[in-house]
Design a protein around this motif. Structure first.
Motif, PDB file in Angstrom:
ATOM      1  N   PHE A 133       0.826  -1.203   0.000  1.00 28.72           N
ATOM      2  CA  PHE A 133       0.000   0.000   0.000  1.00 28.72           C
ATOM      3  C   PHE A 133       0.866   1.261   0.000  1.00 28.72           C
ATOM      4  O   PHE A 133       0.570   2.226  -0.721  1.00 28.72           O
ATOM      5  CB  PHE A 133      -0.942   0.005   1.208  1.00 28.72           C
ATOM      6  N   GLN A 134       1.929   1.264   0.774  1.00 27.95           N
ATOM      7  CA  GLN A 134       2.795   2.449   0.806  1.00 27.95           C
ATOM      8  C   GLN A 134       3.477   2.679  -0.532  1.00 27.95           C
ATOM      9  O   GLN A 134       3.606   3.823  -0.978  1.00 27.95           O
ATOM     10  CB  GLN A 134       3.788   2.335   1.964  1.00 27.95           C
ATOM     11  N   ARG A 135       3.863   1.612  -1.217  1.00 29.03           N
ATOM     12  CA  ARG A 135       4.434   1.761  -2.564  1.00 29.03           C
ATOM     13  C   ARG A 135       3.385   2.288  -3.536  1.00 29.03           C
ATOM     14  O   ARG A 135       3.680   3.135  -4.384  1.00 29.03           O
ATOM     15  CB  ARG A 135       4.985   0.412  -3.068  1.00 29.03           C
ATOM     16  N   VAL A 136       2.173   1.780  -3.408  1.00 26.75           N
ATOM     17  CA  VAL A 136       1.072   2.249  -4.254  1.00 26.75           C
ATOM     18  C   VAL A 136       0.833   3.738  -3.999  1.00 26.75           C
ATOM     19  O   VAL A 136       0.649   4.517  -4.935  1.00 26.75           O
ATOM     20  CB  VAL A 136      -0.213   1.414  -3.999  1.00 26.75           C
ATOM     21  N   MET A 137       0.840   4.151  -2.715  1.00 27.44           N
ATOM     22  CA  MET A 137       0.633   5.568  -2.390  1.00 27.44           C
ATOM     23  C   MET A 137       1.735   6.439  -2.989  1.00 27.44           C
ATOM     24  O   MET A 137       1.465   7.538  -3.483  1.00 27.44           O
ATOM     25  CB  MET A 137       0.568   5.774  -0.873  1.00 27.44           C
ATOM     26  N   ASP A 138       2.974   5.961  -2.935  1.00 31.96           N
ATOM     27  CA  ASP A 138       4.082   6.718  -3.537  1.00 31.96           C
ATOM     28  C   ASP A 138       3.833   6.919  -5.028  1.00 31.96           C
ATOM     29  O   ASP A 138       4.003   8.025  -5.551  1.00 31.96           O
ATOM     30  CB  ASP A 138       5.420   5.996  -3.326  1.00 31.96           C
ATOM     31  N   ARG A 139       3.420   5.868  -5.702  1.00 36.02           N
ATOM     32  CA  ARG A 139       3.159   5.961  -7.144  1.00 36.02           C
ATOM     33  C   ARG A 139       1.951   6.865  -7.412  1.00 36.02           C
ATOM     34  O   ARG A 139       1.963   7.685  -8.324  1.00 36.02           O
ATOM     35  CB  ARG A 139       2.916   4.577  -7.729  1.00 36.02           C
ATOM     36  N   TYR A 140       0.912   6.728  -6.608  1.00 36.54           N
ATOM     37  CA  TYR A 140      -0.279   7.562  -6.757  1.00 36.54           C
ATOM     38  C   TYR A 140       0.068   9.034  -6.595  1.00 36.54           C
ATOM     39  O   TYR A 140      -0.342   9.870  -7.400  1.00 36.54           O
ATOM     40  CB  TYR A 140      -1.330   7.146  -5.720  1.00 36.54           C
ATOM     41  N   GLU A 141       0.833   9.355  -5.550  1.00 35.60           N
ATOM     42  CA  GLU A 141       1.202  10.755  -5.322  1.00 35.60           C
ATOM     43  C   GLU A 141       2.035  11.303  -6.470  1.00 35.60           C
ATOM     44  O   GLU A 141       1.864  12.454  -6.865  1.00 35.60           O
ATOM     45  CB  GLU A 141       1.953  10.898  -4.001  1.00 35.60           C
ATOM     46  N   ALA A 142       2.935  10.489  -7.017  1.00 35.47           N
ATOM     47  CA  ALA A 142       3.763  10.940  -8.136  1.00 35.47           C
ATOM     48  C   ALA A 142       2.916  11.186  -9.384  1.00 35.47           C
ATOM     49  O   ALA A 142       3.149  12.156 -10.111  1.00 35.47           O
ATOM     50  CB  ALA A 142       4.852   9.913  -8.425  1.00 35.47           C
ATOM     51  N   LYS A 143       1.935  10.328  -9.608  1.00 38.72           N
ATOM     52  CA  LYS A 143       1.106  10.449 -10.809  1.00 38.72           C
ATOM     53  C   LYS A 143      -0.033  11.449 -10.604  1.00 38.72           C
ATOM     54  O   LYS A 143      -0.164  12.427 -11.331  1.00 38.72           O
ATOM     55  CB  LYS A 143       0.539   9.080 -11.163  1.00 38.72           C
ATOM     56  N   ALA A 144      -0.868  11.193  -9.629  1.00 38.51           N
ATOM     57  CA  ALA A 144      -2.078  11.993  -9.439  1.00 38.51           C
ATOM     58  C   ALA A 144      -1.781  13.348  -8.817  1.00 38.51           C
ATOM     59  O   ALA A 144      -2.533  14.292  -9.005  1.00 38.51           O
ATOM     60  CB  ALA A 144      -3.080  11.229  -8.571  1.00 38.51           C
ATOM     61  N   GLY A 145      -0.708  13.446  -8.070  1.00 40.36           N
ATOM     62  CA  GLY A 145      -0.378  14.696  -7.400  1.00 40.36           C
ATOM     63  C   GLY A 145       0.522  15.611  -8.198  1.00 40.36           C
ATOM     64  O   GLY A 145       1.078  16.571  -7.658  1.00 40.36           O
ATOM     65  N   GLY A 146       0.658  15.369  -9.488  1.00 40.24           N
ATOM     66  CA  GLY A 146       1.517  16.209 -10.321  1.00 40.24           C
ATOM     67  C   GLY A 146       1.109  17.675 -10.304  1.00 40.24           C
ATOM     68  O   GLY A 146       1.949  18.570 -10.410  1.00 40.24           O
ATOM     69  N   TYR A 147      -0.180  17.932 -10.135  1.00 42.84           N
ATOM     70  CA  TYR A 147      -0.642  19.321 -10.090  1.00 42.84           C
ATOM     71  C   TYR A 147      -0.064  20.046  -8.876  1.00 42.84           C
ATOM     72  O   TYR A 147       0.140  21.256  -8.911  1.00 42.84           O
ATOM     73  CB  TYR A 147      -2.178  19.389 -10.080  1.00 42.84           C
TER      74      TYR A 147
END
Length: 189
Positions: free
Chosen positions: A39-53
């Motif tokens: 889950f923490q790895r998934v969150m890291d990837r999510y933040e990098a992708k979805a949090g680009g703004y």
């Protein structure tokens, strides 16, 4: 990512994960340590992708442009029908029991880091006279964080993109205006 995003951390079982990944439990443990590690790895990837703004907002030339990016980023993310509704970080945190305190704590830390980044950008804006002097960057950062996460909750409940944009528009309309520079005042005289 999609499983955790749709079901949250606790709502996603190991059986769900191994089926989606096409691996055995032993392979999942070997690769990620445990469900929490995955889950923490998934969150890291999510933040990098979805949090680009968020990164773009931190680098924006003016505080108004930064705020526009912080508010329209969630509209685009949560208004995209390709994505599960809501925010992975919010979905993951809302349904965590006592046994998942480390996940809840990690997600709270991630939200605090996001708010701290907003605060730092607004502090820079205040120093550069790009915000009115009487507005506290920390208060404004909390306000923006509440709007960002509030839009995620609205989206999880079915609020459509246009309605989310309406929230962003109202917030932008009421955003503190930077004082006009001496040069701008002289041009209008």
């Amino acid at each position: 990512m999609g499983l955790f995003w749709r079901r949250g951390y606790e709502g996603t079982s190991m059986a769900d994960l191994t089926a989606a990944l096409g691996i055995t439990r032993a392979s999942l443990y070997a690769a990620f340590g445990n469900k929490e590690g995955l889950f923490q790895r998934v969150m890291d990837r999510y933040e990098a992708k979805a949090g680009g703004y968020r990164t773009a907002a931190e680098q924006a030339a003016t505080s108004l442009e930064a705020v526009r990016l912080w508010l329209t980023g969630p509209v685009a993310l949560h208004g995209d029908k390709q994505n599960p509704p809501g925010c992975l970080g919010v979905q993951g945190a809302l349904a965590c029991g006592v046994e998942s305190d480390t996940i809840r704590s990690d997600l709270a830390s991630r939200r605090q880091r996001g708010e701290a980044a907003i605060r730092r950008r607004l502090q820079r804006a205040a120093k550069d006279h790009d915000l009115p002097g009487d507005d506290d960057p920390a208060d404004l950062a909390r306000y923006l964080s509440a709007l960002i996460y509030g839009m995620a909750v609205l989206a999880a409940g079915g609020t459509r993109r246009g309605e989310l944009q309406g929230v962003a528009d109202v917030a932008l309309h009421h955003w503190p205006k930077a004082p006009r520079s001496r040069k701008q005042r002289n041009k209008s005289s």
